[in-house]
Design an enzyme around this catalytic site. Structure first.
Site, PDB file in Angstrom:
ATOM      1  N   CYS A   4      13.489  11.545   7.164  1.00 15.60           N
ATOM      2  CA  CYS A   4      13.358  11.320   8.600  1.00 15.60           C
ATOM      3  C   CYS A   4      14.696  11.402   9.317  1.00 15.60           C
ATOM      4  O   CYS A   4      14.743  11.647  10.524  1.00 15.60           O
ATOM      5  CB  CYS A   4      12.692   9.969   8.863  1.00 15.60           C
ATOM      6  SG  CYS A   4      13.519   8.579   8.066  1.00 15.60           S
TER       7      CYS A   4
ATOM      8  N   GLU B   1       9.003  17.258  14.676  1.00 15.87           N
ATOM      9  CA  GLU B   1       9.540  17.022  13.339  1.00 15.87           C
ATOM     10  C   GLU B   1       8.789  17.908  12.348  1.00 15.87           C
ATOM     11  O   GLU B   1       7.580  17.782  12.178  1.00 15.87           O
ATOM     12  CB  GLU B   1       9.379  15.550  12.954  1.00 15.87           C
ATOM     13  CG  GLU B   1       9.991  15.222  11.605  1.00 15.87           C
ATOM     14  CD  GLU B   1       9.832  13.752  11.243  1.00 15.87           C
ATOM     15  OE1 GLU B   1      10.767  13.188  10.663  1.00 15.87           O
ATOM     16  OE2 GLU B   1       8.765  13.183  11.539  1.00 15.87           O
TER      17      GLU B   1
ATOM     18  N   VAL C 109      -7.540   1.898   3.574  1.00  7.70           N
ATOM     19  CA  VAL C 109      -6.761   0.713   3.234  1.00  7.70           C
ATOM     20  C   VAL C 109      -5.704   0.399   4.289  1.00  7.70           C
ATOM     21  O   VAL C 109      -5.524  -0.758   4.686  1.00  7.70           O
ATOM     22  CB  VAL C 109      -6.116   0.877   1.845  1.00  7.70           C
ATOM     23  CG1 VAL C 109      -5.156  -0.275   1.553  1.00  7.70           C
ATOM     24  CG2 VAL C 109      -7.199   0.946   0.765  1.00  7.70           C
ATOM     25  N   GLY C 110      -4.954   1.419   4.746  1.00  7.12           N
ATOM     26  CA  GLY C 110      -3.914   1.168   5.741  1.00  7.12           C
ATOM     27  C   GLY C 110      -4.462   0.539   7.002  1.00  7.12           C
ATOM     28  O   GLY C 110      -3.902  -0.430   7.527  1.00  7.12           O
TER      29      GLY C 110
ATOM     30  N   GLU D 174       9.064   2.228  11.295  1.00  9.93           N
ATOM     31  CA  GLU D 174      10.164   3.173  11.102  1.00  9.93           C
ATOM     32  C   GLU D 174       9.505   4.537  10.951  1.00  9.93           C
ATOM     33  O   GLU D 174       8.811   4.793   9.971  1.00  9.93           O
ATOM     34  CB  GLU D 174      10.994   2.797   9.865  1.00  9.93           C
ATOM     35  CG  GLU D 174      12.373   3.453   9.828  1.00  9.93           C
ATOM     36  CD  GLU D 174      12.348   4.864   9.294  1.00  9.93           C
ATOM     37  OE1 GLU D 174      12.538   5.807  10.101  1.00  9.93           O
ATOM     38  OE2 GLU D 174      12.135   5.031   8.088  1.00  9.93           O
TER      39      GLU D 174
ATOM     40  N   GLY E 146      -4.798   3.486  -1.887  1.00 13.09           N
ATOM     41  CA  GLY E 146      -5.806   4.050  -1.007  1.00 13.09           C
ATOM     42  C   GLY E 146      -5.184   4.909   0.069  1.00 13.09           C
ATOM     43  O   GLY E 146      -4.001   5.286  -0.007  1.00 13.09           O
TER      44      GLY E 146
ATOM     45  N   GLY F 156      -4.861   5.935   4.484  1.00 11.27           N
ATOM     46  CA  GLY F 156      -4.417   5.239   5.679  1.00 11.27           C
ATOM     47  C   GLY F 156      -5.510   5.055   6.708  1.00 11.27           C
ATOM     48  O   GLY F 156      -6.161   4.021   6.778  1.00 11.27           O
TER      49      GLY F 156
ATOM     50  N   LYS G 250       0.862  -1.180   0.000  1.00 12.20           N
ATOM     51  CA  LYS G 250       0.000   0.000   0.000  1.00 12.20           C
ATOM     52  C   LYS G 250       0.897   1.227   0.000  1.00 12.20           C
ATOM     53  O   LYS G 250       1.425   1.647   1.025  1.00 12.20           O
ATOM     54  CB  LYS G 250      -0.929   0.036   1.214  1.00 12.20           C
ATOM     55  CG  LYS G 250      -2.083   1.037   1.014  1.00 12.20           C
ATOM     56  CD  LYS G 250      -2.200   2.068   2.055  1.00 12.20           C
ATOM     57  CE  LYS G 250      -1.414   3.180   2.374  1.00 12.20           C
ATOM     58  NZ  LYS G 250      -1.704   4.474   1.783  1.00 12.20           N
TER      59      LYS G 250
END
Length: 583
Positions: free
Chosen positions: A376, A480, A296-297, A335, A290, A292, A259
């Site tokens: 990241c 972040e 779909v996620g 991650e 899709g 999240g 995904k």
């Protein structure tokens, strides 16, 4: 949150410091670019309902048109439309070119029925792939996939440039190149042993399907594919993260459901087509496009027949994935975010020569801005000795002024737009909070760079921004930002520098610049992060990529990335001589 230092592909590329200067004055005009058809319907002018691809190069337009954007589900070896029973046209993904803010494509989104079908296909294919297909044959197919990928590298680079805004030169060299880099590492780690054993027992590459510990020759340790793996990848390094998840999962014998981010579906469609052309058996690889949360996620994370979820993205989304997966107690590989500290020490000045200190500061500014700050592991906090504070400020200001911003379609060593309107708005909010909370604005600031061509003025361009006098409690120091924004502060001692660096909920990557070997050893132990880069020396190719604290606890890359998709069995009464019939 993604991604990645690339283990030396582009870390500390000194040639990119020779950037043309850019005027960075504010331009606060902006045009919304909703991400879904439903949002377009709600927009005042409905401007994004129609695809506006007149600005595209004819070759790029043809490549996009050839993608199966309506039959966007790759399930059980075939392209299919979303299920008519549950699909909602308003959920379709509108792909926006970040350089222009114009909609260039629309991709159908999966329904829950499609997700169920993908899981069923992956489950049905699992035994034939993980048990009946030897590692040698799996490696042959991955090698063929890599060959097809490299043959289509120009198309892949253009798709990523147009969907997430990486400048075409950067996209070609780094965004595309990282897939080949990681795939080669995984193929090397699963190479055959000297006797040509096809299942890689106790020899060859670092990854072993079976081995016998020295302390007990009649007990075998077996690495077995964990099963059906759902792979949820981010938009900032699309192919990097697909490589770090899809390739090791397939090599160890997992069947997978990919995904991709809803911001970058086009490159994923091309990748799925290459998987098909490489000849992987039906059901081994499946693609569902899709969103999240509540889509779909979440459906994949909560699915009872998914054995593992490997996720890369924000810490917030990682929490949602964890909650969705908790009832089934499946394995999670997360991650997530980072807020890397770049510790620069005064011993870089030798015999009054400050060039090494200047280089470290200039490199630090560029690395914070590279990929428009959307990595990241970016060194987004810079810590410098108090006695050289003014020198550091002047150097950083000059370095930031030499970072140029421009269209991702243009060649050159500039940074492009950020990936989406939502990302642009979030970064602008952080920049304004930095000003409001009392940080010193050293370079850049709110709004777009002035002087953008007329066709790019609705693009999501951010001024390269540097803040000084950042206090530990400030929002820009703690959160972040994921944009081209650097925060600087000074310290009085090594102990204070360590405390400032570790005072973060994140723990992905930290950076250290010092000639003092004893200090490097101390900091290697005391800095709380999964990776530490000393003096710009890139991590080795097979090093594990991952962090600690709220950056996650999993490792990707090298043998660690392969073992992440395995369960470990201990089997007594099985010797190496019994292995000939294993396959």
């Amino acid at each position: 949150s993604n991604i990645p230092m690339l283990f030396g592909l582009w870390l500390w590329r000194s040639t990119l410091l020779l950037l043309s200067s850019a005027v960075v004055a504010a331009d606060t005009t902006a045009t919304p670019a909703p991400a879904t058809v439903a949002a377009c319907d709600a927009a005042a002018d409905g401007s994004c309902l129609d695809i506006n691809d007149d600005h595209l190069d004819p070759a790029v337009k043809r490549w996009i048109d050839e993608l199966p954007t309506e039959e966007s589900m790759y399930l059980d070896g075939a392209w299919t439309r979303p299920s008519s029973s549950e699909s909602d046209a308003s959920d379709a993904i509108v792909v926006v070119d970040p350089s222009t803010g114009k909609s260039i494509s629309r991709v159908s989104a999966a329904s829950k029925v499609d997700v169920d079908a993908a899981v069923i296909a992956a489950r049905r294919a699992l035994e034939g792939w993980s048990v009946d297909t030897p590692l040698r044959e799996r490696r042959v197919l991955v090698r063929r996939l890599l060959e097809l990928y490299e043959e289509n590298s120009e198309q892949m680079a253009q798709l990523m440039t147009h969907e997430m805004g990486a400048p075409i030169d950067f996209s070609t060299e780094d965004q595309v190149g990282c897939f080949s880099y990681h795939a080669e590492v995984f193929l090397r780690e699963t190479s055959e042993d000297d006797d040509g054993e096809e299942d890689n027992r106790d020899g060859g590459g670092s990854f072993k399907t079976e081995y016998w510990p020295d302390y007990h020759e009649d007990t075998a340790i077996i690495h077995e594919a964990i099963g059906v793996a759902a792979l949820i990848t981010p938009w900032n390094w699309p192919m990097n993260q697909i490589a770090l998840k899809v390739i090791p999962a397939l090599l160890v014998g997992c069947t997978v459901i990919l995904k991709p981010s809803e911001e970058t579906p086009l490159s994923a469609l091309l990748f799925a087509r290459l998987v098909h052309d490489a000849g992987f058996p039906p059901g081994v690889f499946n693609l569902v496009n899709g969103y999240g949360l509540n889509h779909v996620g979440e459906w994949l994370a909560s699915h009872r027949d998914v054995d593992m979820v490997s996720f890369t993205g924000s810490t917030r989304a990682g929490r949602e994935i964890s909650l969705a997966a908790a009832p089934t107690l499946k394995r999670l590989s997360l991650e997530m975010g980072g807020k890397g500290a770049n510790l620069i020490f005064d011993d870089l000045i030798t015999d009054g020569d400050g060039r090494a200190l200047r280089d470290a500061i200039e490199n630090g500014v560029w690395e914070a801005m590279a990929n428009s700050g959307q990595s990241c592991d970016a060194p987004s906090r810079m810590l410098v000795p108090a006695e050289y504070w003014e020198f550091a400020l002047q150097t950083a200001r000059e370095a930031a002024s030499n970072v140029s911003v421009g269209s991702a379609h243009e060649e050159g060593d500039h940074i492009g737009p950020v990936a989406s309107r939502a990302q642009y708005d979030r970064i602008q909010s952080h920049i304004r909070s930095g000003v409001d909370e009392g940080a010193t604005l050293l370079a850049g600031g709110p709004g777009r760079p002035r002087g953008l061509p007329r066709g790019d003025r609705d693009g999501y361009y951010v001024r390269p921004t540097v803040f000084a006098d950042c206090a530990p409690g400030m929002t820009i120091w703690r959160e972040e930002i994921f944009g081209p924004v650097l925060c600087m502060t000074k310290y009085a001692s090594e102990e204070e520098a360590i405390e400032l660096a570790n005072d973060s909920v994140y723990g992905l990557t930290n950076y250290v610049h010092t000639y003092d070997a004893g200090r490097r050893r101390r900091l290697a132990r005391r800095l709380r992060s999964g990776m530490i880069v000393m003096n710009g020396v890139p991590l080795a190719a097979s090093s594990p990529f991952g962090g600690m604290k709220q950056s996650g606890h999993s490792k990707e890359g090298g043998v660690w990335g392969l073992e992440d998709f395995c369960i470990v069995k201990a089997v007594s009464g099985l010797t190496g001589d019994d292995g000939d019939d294993a396959d």
